[in-house]
Design an enzyme around this catalytic site. Structure first.
Site, PDB file in Angstrom:
ATOM      1  N   ARG A 100     -18.343   6.923 -12.209  1.00 11.25           N
ATOM      2  CA  ARG A 100     -18.709   5.659 -11.585  1.00 11.25           C
ATOM      3  C   ARG A 100     -19.899   5.055 -12.341  1.00 11.25           C
ATOM      4  NH1 ARG A 100     -16.715   1.678  -8.369  1.00 11.25           N
ATOM      5  NH2 ARG A 100     -18.019   1.172  -6.584  1.00 11.25           N
ATOM      6  N   THR A 381      -8.028  -3.023  -9.771  1.00 10.40           N
ATOM      7  CA  THR A 381      -8.477  -1.724 -10.202  1.00 10.40           C
ATOM      8  C   THR A 381      -7.157  -1.167 -10.691  1.00 10.40           C
ATOM      9  OG1 THR A 381     -10.151  -1.668  -8.522  1.00 10.40           O
ATOM     10  CG2 THR A 381      -9.317   0.475  -9.200  1.00 10.40           C
ATOM     11  N   SER A 452     -17.871   3.498  -3.630  1.00  6.42           N
ATOM     12  CA  SER A 452     -16.539   3.021  -4.010  1.00  6.42           C
ATOM     13  C   SER A 452     -15.518   3.365  -2.938  1.00  6.42           C
ATOM     14  CB  SER A 452     -16.126   3.706  -5.317  1.00  6.42           C
ATOM     15  OG  SER A 452     -14.784   3.422  -5.622  1.00  6.42           O
ATOM     16  N   GLY A 473      -7.316  -2.054  -4.944  1.00  7.67           N
ATOM     17  CA  GLY A 473      -7.336  -2.897  -3.743  1.00  7.67           C
ATOM     18  C   GLY A 473      -8.636  -2.892  -2.975  1.00  7.67           C
TER      19      GLY A 473
HETATM   20  O1  DON Z   1     -14.785   0.859  -6.340  1.00  8.74           O
HETATM   21  C1  DON Z   1     -14.325   0.100  -5.516  1.00  8.74           C
HETATM   22  O2  DON Z   1     -14.058   0.409  -4.377  1.00  8.74           O
HETATM   23  C2  DON Z   1     -13.997  -1.319  -5.948  1.00  8.74           C
HETATM   24  N1  DON Z   1     -14.878  -1.751  -6.988  1.00  8.74           N
HETATM   25  C3  DON Z   1     -12.570  -1.366  -6.358  1.00  8.74           C
HETATM   26  C4  DON Z   1     -12.202  -2.762  -6.709  1.00  8.74           C
HETATM   27  C5  DON Z   1     -10.782  -3.014  -6.586  1.00  8.74           C
HETATM   28  O3  DON Z   1      -9.971  -2.221  -6.241  1.00  8.74           O
HETATM   29  C6  DON Z   1     -10.393  -4.385  -6.883  1.00  8.74           C
HETATM   30  N2  DON Z   1     -10.685  -5.248  -5.860  1.00  8.74           N
HETATM   31  N3  DON Z   1     -11.410  -5.449  -5.003  1.00  8.74           N
END
Ligand code: DON
Length: 572
Positions: A100, A381, A452, A473
């Site tokens: 991360r 993502t 996350s 998502g």
């Molecule tokens: O790490 C996370 O939870 C988010 N940055 C993931 C982002 C994602 O799946 C796309 N849209 N929001």
């Protein structure tokens, strides 16, 4: 006799194609015997499959697929972002890698705020302050160092080839190319225009060949020098110089200091299966296990897939787990006392179950949050599932946060930077009508990782992996993975049906449930609403990528979510 030609065609179709040519079609999974890769881009899945067929293991294929997605799926595939990898070997070994992004050393708790304590110019999501120190290259390198089989250089080669020689652009990128064209005069996005537009100016049409020479050079530095090829030397300098020139915070020291971590996965059980998932700084594993523990006492099979009753029970589990997510979870290096054991225990689930009525919605405690609205969660993502010949499984989700991240390409380096800083709680102690959360565990601090929702997961039975699954998502991810797991274990769906099935999402606050549009019957919606739930409809939820291992018959079944534009399962 009349049927003779038909019989011939049947025989021809049966014997003339090897197994890998049974392509996925809707609810029919792809089958394979020797290995499989499922990802959001067909070229990346193919690369992963080729690595497996050359003798690479699941880690090798996961790494090569991830580097390829950085070239072919720039909306989410990346070297400028971060993510998580969960591994479960056929021999029962389990581990996880945390790559991360981190807040830069110059970051501070109120870095996004103006004098009135409000977020300035959307700076947590846009511009250089939104960029976290990337983790992807360090994570992939660490996983490979520890567990890879093929030489590192080989894993980078396909991505470099595709960046150098190009590949067919698809319609998926069209909206972004239009955005880039509109912004190509803005200094911050000048390198984005150079990288994404034909001659820096024109939009590539679907089918035209797109090449990325600067990205190829960055990848070559990684190929030659491993993680140092990104975190030290030319690439690090290109990033740091650009940051300095335009008011960003990331320095060469931030990059040189970045380290990926190996962590023990968080584990739980569900109806005789073991759940192996990502611990914090992902909230995914803890919330998934908490929800499954809550659901275990209810007879979901009897309630029926996609019934109002099933959706009600799922919602009640989601409501409770997402409340705990907001209250307790953040980067473990900054929150050493998170009650992870309690949150994932059956005893705690038992207490939560007691508050659930079988036919009546409970209310999210919204004292301070009563007018909150859901934040937009784009599906950008991306998830990779891999199983190799031995049956070792990799579940890898990584991200730039929003679609194309910060949309800023590092000049001369050819790759996009993330806007992951937006995953921190931006205003300490403040939760407002837009659904912002201000709880302490996930406030910004130098060197801290933002919470996350990514939920790369492996389900195991009797010590062997049986399912690798994950999805993009944003906050919906955890619920997407939950529903695929429940669809397979409770409703006995095959992997493709489990992935295709319509999805819902509830996240504690605001207290309403998102239904996928056109997916759920109005009759079901009515029954669900009669229990006291509020519903709104929205587009597709997630893009799950999964592989099921049938140990009895030595077969792999894979499926790429049809919600993904270019996704594909490739096996052999
Ligand atoms: O790490 C996370 O939870 C988010 N940055 C993931 C982002 C994602 O799946 C796309 N849209 N929001």
């Amino acid at each position: 006799m009349q049927n003779y030609p038909k019989l011939l065609i049947c025989l021809f179709l049966t014997f003339s194609f090897p197994m890998s040519n049974f392509a996925q079609s809707g609810r029919i999974p792809v089958r394979a015997e020797n290995g499989m890769v499922v990802s959001s881009h067909y070229l990346a899945s193919k690369v992963g499959e080729e690595i497996l067929s050359k003798g690479g293991n699941a880690i090798d294929a996961g790494v090569a697929t991830a580097f390829t997605l950085a070239v072919t799926l720039p909306s989410a595939g990346n070297i400028g972002g971060g993510g998580f990898l969960v591994y479960h070997g056929a021999n029962g070994d389990k581990t996880a890698f945390n790559f991360r992004e981190k807040a830069p050393l110059k970051a501070s708790v109120d870095m996004f705020l103006d004098e009135d304590g409000q977020i300035k110019d959307n700076s947590n999501h846009e511009g250089l302050l939104s960029v976290g120190v990337p983790g992807t290259v360090a994570g992939l390198y660490k996983a490979h160092q520890k567990m890879g089989n093929l030489p590192w250089e080989e894993l980078l080669e396909p991505a470099i080839n595709l960046a150098e020689n190009g590949f067919e652009s698809t319609y998926n990128m069209n909206w972004f190319l239009k955005w880039v064209k509109e912004h190509h005069d803005d200094e911050l996005y000048a390198a984005t225009a150079k990288a994404f537009l034909k001659n820096g100016e024109e939009i590539y049409k679907p089918g035209e060949t797109w090449k990325q020479p600067d990205l190829a050079k960055s990848l070559k530095r990684i190929q030659q020098n491993g993680a140092d090829g990104f975190y030290k030397g030319k690439t690090a300098k290109l990033i740091a110089d650009f940051m300095k020139e335009h008011g960003g915070l990331i320095t060469e020291k931030d990059l040189a200091n970045y380290e990926a971590e190996e962590l023990a996965p968080v584990t739980g059980t569900y109806r005789g299966y073991e759940v192996v998932a990502m611990p914090p700084p992902s909230s995914g594993g803890v919330a998934l296990i908490e929800m499954l523990n809550i659901l275990e006492v209810f007879d979901l099979e009897e309630a029926g897939a996609n019934s109002a009753k099933s959706y009600h029970l799922l919602t009640e589990a989601m409501r409770r787990a997402y409340a705990d997510r907001a209250l307790y979870l953040g980067d473990p290096n900054f929150n050493p006392k998170m009650p992870l054991e309690k949150l994932t225990s059956k005893e705690y689930a038992k207490k939560l179950q007691e508050g659930i009525q079988i036919d009546r919605a409970s209310k999210s405690d919204s004292a301070n949050f009563n007018k909150a609205h859901l934040r937009y969660e784009s599906p950008q993502t991306t998830h990779i599932s891999v199983v190799d010949k031995e049956g070792n499984a990799v579940s890898l989700t990584y991200t730039l946060e929003r679609s194309y991240g910060s949309k800023i390409v590092v000049p001369g380096a050819g790759f996009l930077l993330n806007n992951e800083m937006g995953d921190f709680n931006p205003i300490p102690g403040h939760t407002d009508t837009k659904g912002l959360i201000g709880t302490k565990p996930n406030l910004v601090a130098p060197g801290k990782r933002m919470l996350s929702s990514m939920t790369p997961t492996i389900i195991a039975k009797e010590g062997k992996p049986v399912l690798a699954i994950g999805s993009p998502g944003g906050r919906t991810i955890i619920n997407t993975v939950l529903q695929v797991v429940v669809n397979m274990i409770d409703h006995k769906m095959n992997i493709a049906k489990a992935i295709e099935s319509p999805r819902i999402h509830h996240q504690w606050l605001p207290d309403r449930t998102r239904f996928e549009d056109f997916g759920i019957s109005p009759d079901t919606k009515k029954l669900y609403e009669q229990m006291g739930h509020e519903v709104y409809e929205a587009g597709s939820q997630g893009q799950a990528m999964g592989i099921y291992i049938d140990w009895e018959n030595d077969l792999l079944y894979g499926a790429a979510d049809s919600r993904s534009y270019d996704g594909k399962a490739e096996g052999f």
